[in-house]
Design a protein around this motif. Sequence first.
Motif: not given
Length: 94
Positions: A87-91, A49-58, A62-63
């Motif tokens: 979030a799932k992209s439109v594609e 969880a900490l690894r993804d904290y504050g990172e850009a969604e792309e 996990y957000v």
Amino acid sequence: DRFSEHDYRNAEGLLSAIRESGALVSTMLADARARGFGETTQTLLYLLALRDYGEAEENVEYVVEAAAQCFIAEPYWGDDLLICPPAKSVEETA
């Protein structure tokens, strides 16, 4: 070397079950404990969880965002985090 394949499988299983509305890391740690997962699985879950904290969604699996509360779940404590699937992209939905 600290975490086994079993620890990764357990942590990823918990993370992959998160609903779109998200889950608090404190709730996930309590769920891991209730399922009988050991402290190494719980620590790995917290670190993932900490690894993804504050990172850009792309760039994340996990957000992870700050929640407006603190928690104590020995031996873990601090500001709680909200973990959501990306979030799932439109594609992806087309």
